[in-house]
Design a protein around this motif. Structure first.
Motif, mmCIF file in Angstrom:
data_model
loop_
_atom_site.group_PDB
_atom_site.id
_atom_site.type_symbol
_atom_site.label_atom_id
_atom_site.label_comp_id
_atom_site.label_asym_id
_atom_site.label_seq_id
_atom_site.Cartn_x
_atom_site.Cartn_y
_atom_site.Cartn_z
ATOM 1 N N VAL A 139 69.894 3.297 -50.363
ATOM 2 C CA VAL A 139 70.948 3.998 -49.621
ATOM 3 C C VAL A 139 72.302 3.748 -50.280
ATOM 4 O O VAL A 139 73.113 4.678 -50.442
ATOM 5 C CB VAL A 139 70.963 3.565 -48.146
ATOM 6 C CG1 VAL A 139 72.138 4.215 -47.410
ATOM 7 C CG2 VAL A 139 69.652 3.936 -47.455
ATOM 8 N N VAL A 148 69.205 9.748 -43.690
ATOM 9 C CA VAL A 148 67.978 9.033 -44.056
ATOM 10 C C VAL A 148 66.862 9.414 -43.094
ATOM 11 O O VAL A 148 67.100 9.796 -41.946
ATOM 12 C CB VAL A 148 68.169 7.495 -44.048
ATOM 13 C CG1 VAL A 148 69.225 7.068 -45.054
ATOM 14 C CG2 VAL A 148 68.499 6.976 -42.651
ATOM 15 N N LEU A 157 73.109 0.842 -41.898
ATOM 16 C CA LEU A 157 73.332 2.239 -42.276
ATOM 17 C C LEU A 157 74.693 2.731 -41.795
ATOM 18 O O LEU A 157 75.374 3.496 -42.488
ATOM 19 C CB LEU A 157 72.224 3.119 -41.707
ATOM 20 C CG LEU A 157 70.805 2.881 -42.229
ATOM 21 C CD1 LEU A 157 69.808 3.758 -41.480
ATOM 22 C CD2 LEU A 157 70.716 3.144 -43.730
#
Length: 363
Positions: free
Chosen positions: A178, A193, A211
């Motif tokens: 990521v 994602v 995230l």
């Protein structure tokens, strides 16, 4: 105007590289295509699934729809759905119904000599898309080339990668990928994602916190889409949107997901849920509950209907299916600039290149 018996063909296309997500790996993709004729027009529909979908379509649904009105799609759709009561609708039967329903809508638009988007009625002329791929089998160079091609080459301002590798056993690599994706696309593009249900509930919350720090705004299937309570718990704990719905094979599935407060944006796949007929119903159900929708995979099957939705967020421009639809059909759309324009041509605008597709045909 009466329907002739639909024709069915099945094609298996090798991927251009090994692919995997959090819970599955594959090296081929199978598309089931049906063509149905009335008068001088032919409509084409398709779904992605095993050869058994084509067998069911040919043996069960094709004789059922033969001779029915080409214009009365809801009646034919209802007959197909009722006919699979004892076979079970989710899965193979639903995919077969979906492909034939898409073909019927394409046929009707061609009989009326209209773009399918105009037959359905449009809210927008251009439909936003997001680039989708970034498989867990890709190394950093491969992923960078794909994401950079979308964002910097085609100016698509939103992209998605797969995480949850090995059923959530490689979180460190997930987050490293990521971070790498963010470096490739820069700060202005949106980053999404998809864990494909690989994580446990608490694990998804922990990953989701990381995230958030990386600016991820879309966390797809952080836990299994069957775990509605888990989806709601993760959704309540995180800043980013939690999404699911791609495995919806009928309208009650979406009703349960919405009632559970499980998602911020509902994903709908017309090639699974019952075609465009049920796709539009599911989108209306979401709108009644204040939710946006996003189409799942098979972008050219959704494009015209997506233009008709007031609560559409975007369409998934999925690498596998974009590649196959561009290989097998004339009329593929161009996503440059981050949108497609599905309001030209007749029907959904795609025509099977049967001779060129022969090398991939299995049935």
């Amino acid at each position: 105007m009466r329907l002739h018996r639909p024709a069915v063909s099945v094609y298996t296309v090798p991927t251009d590289a090994p692919e995997a997500d959090g819970t599955l790996a594959w090296e081929t993709t199978t598309i089931v295509i049906t063509e149905v004729t009335a008068g001088d027009a032919t409509g084409t529909g398709w779904t992605y699934g095993p050869q058994a979908v084509g067998d069911f379509l040919r043996e069960h649904l094709a004789p059922l729809v033969e001779g029915r009105s080409a214009l009365d799609i809801p009646a034919t759709h209802e007959a197909m759905c009722r006919s699979v009561r004892n076979a079970g609708r989710p899965g193979i039967a639903a995919c077969a119904i979906s492909a034939l329903d898409i073909a019927l809508w394409d046929l009707k638009a061609r009989l009326l000599e209209l773009p399918l988007a105009h037959l359905l009625g449009t809210v927008r002329e251009r439909v936003p898309v997001y680039g989708s791929g970034g498989f867990t089998t890709y190394d950093d160079r491969h992923m960078a080339a794909q994401l950079g091609g979308w964002v910097h080459g085609q100016q698509i301002p939103r992209v998605k990668i797969k995480i949850g590798e090995g059923w959530g056993r490689s979180v460190r690599r997930d987050l490293a990928r990521v971070r790498s994706a963010r470096q490739v696309i820069g700060d202005q593009a949106e980053l999404y994602v998809d864990a494909n249900g690989a994580y446990t509930r608490k694990q998804a919350v922990r990953v989701g916190g990381a995230l958030d720090e990386l600016g991820v705004t879309w966390f797809e299937e952080p836990v299994s889409s069957d775990d509605l309570t888990g989806l709601r718990l993760v959704r309540d704990a995180l800043v980013c949107d939690v999404t699911a719905g791609e495995y919806g094979y009928d309208l009650p599935y979406f009703a349960r997901m919405i009632a559970a407060g499980a998602v911020d944006c509902l994903q709908i796949d017309a090639t699974r849920c019952g075609g465009l007929t049920e796709f539009l119903r599911a989108a209306a159900l979401a709108q009644a509950h204040g939710l946006d929708v996003s189409t799942h995979c098979a972008p050219h099957a959704h494009a015209a209907a997506a233009a008709s939705l007031p609560n559409l967020r975007h369409m998934e421009w999925f690498h596998d299916h974009v590649r196959i639809e561009d290989m097998l059909f004339d009329g593929a759309l161009d996503p440059k600039g981050g949108t497609i324009h599905p309001t030209t041509g007749i029907g959904h605008g795609l025509t099977l290149r049967a001779e060129e597709a022969l090398e991939f045909r299995v049935v």
